[in-house]
Design an enzyme around this catalytic site. Structure first.
Site, PDB file in Angstrom:
ATOM      1  N   ASP A  33       0.902  -0.970   0.011  1.00  0.00           N
ATOM      2  CA  ASP A  33      -0.100   0.676  -0.149  1.00  0.00           C
ATOM      3  C   ASP A  33       0.869   1.429   0.101  1.00  0.00           C
ATOM      4  O   ASP A  33       1.603   1.029   0.538  1.00  0.00           O
ATOM      5  CB  ASP A  33      -1.114  -0.071   0.967  1.00  0.00           C
ATOM      6  CG  ASP A  33      -1.953  -0.881   1.066  1.00  0.00           C
ATOM      7  OD1 ASP A  33      -2.408  -1.564  -0.222  1.00  0.00           O
ATOM      8  OD2 ASP A  33      -2.664  -1.692   2.090  1.00  0.00           O
ATOM      9  N   ASP A  92      -6.716  -1.528  -4.533  1.00  0.00           N
ATOM     10  CA  ASP A  92      -7.889  -1.674  -3.948  1.00  0.00           C
ATOM     11  C   ASP A  92      -8.857  -0.258  -4.205  1.00  0.00           C
ATOM     12  O   ASP A  92      -9.981  -0.590  -4.077  1.00  0.00           O
ATOM     13  CB  ASP A  92      -7.340  -0.949  -2.644  1.00  0.00           C
ATOM     14  CG  ASP A  92      -6.689  -1.641  -1.740  1.00  0.00           C
ATOM     15  OD1 ASP A  92      -6.300  -2.769  -1.808  1.00  0.00           O
ATOM     16  OD2 ASP A  92      -5.379  -0.854  -0.959  1.00  0.00           O
TER      17      ASP A  92
END
Length: 186
Positions: A142, A161
């Site tokens: 991330d 995401d």
């Protein structure tokens, strides 16, 4: 002559269906490539020794490396093993594709959404098999961090995401549009 017309209509109908599915596959492939490329960039640039966060829009938006060893937004830390995530993600993706296949003529929005969902799921699953923290725990890269003006931040996320969220919204929009028109097949 009528049989020739109906026979001619069927191939064009199946050709149109093929074009829709090829379009969906291209959306998935391009989205997956962008996701994997950006994660590799974050791994090489932001994680590397001497790597540091990049402020894009001070103080709101920055790129900062995080290896998420939990689930979505690190909410459930106990589910870390790929053997748990693979069947779960596989079932969700299979269900979305199944629903799309059941539609007689899915909208373009629905096909884009399905492609994005497939790409996002595969992108995050990919990381769980190839990215590990120093303790050997699998994780997902991330790197997008949104900071709140009052302090704190939204949980870090990645392209997969984001495209998953957009994909779900598009599938819902596609279904809602079909439902409003009364053309949803059962």
């Amino acid at each position: 002559m009528t049989s020739g017309l109906s026979a001619g209509a069927k191939p064009s109908s199946s050709r149109a269906a093929l074009y829709r599915w090829v379009f969906c596959a291209v959306v998935a492939a391009v989205s997956l490539a962008v996701d994997l490329y950006t994660k590799q960039w974050a791994w090489d640039t932001l994680r590397a020794p001497g790597g540091r966060p990049i402020m894009l829009w001070d103080p709101t938006l920055e790129l900062a490396f995080v290896l998420n060893t939990g689930t979505a937004f690190s909410l459930v830390e106990e589910i870390r093993q790929p053997w748990v995530m693979v069947p779960l993600a596989g079932l969700v993706v299979a269900y979305i594709v199944f629903l799309t296949v059941r539609l007689e003529k899915p909208s373009w929005w629905h096909l884009v959404g399905t492609g994005l969902i497939v790409a996002g799921a595969i992108g995050n699953l990919h990381d769980r098999f190839v990215r590990f923290d120093p303790m050997g725990r699998p994780g997902v890269v991330d790197f997008v961090k949104v900071n709140f003006p009052w302090g704190g931040s939204w949980p870090s996320f990645n392209v997969a995401d984001a495209i998953l969220v957009v994909g779900v919204c598009l599938v819902m929009l596609g279904l809602r549009g079909r439902d409003a028109a009364g053309s949803l097949t059962s």
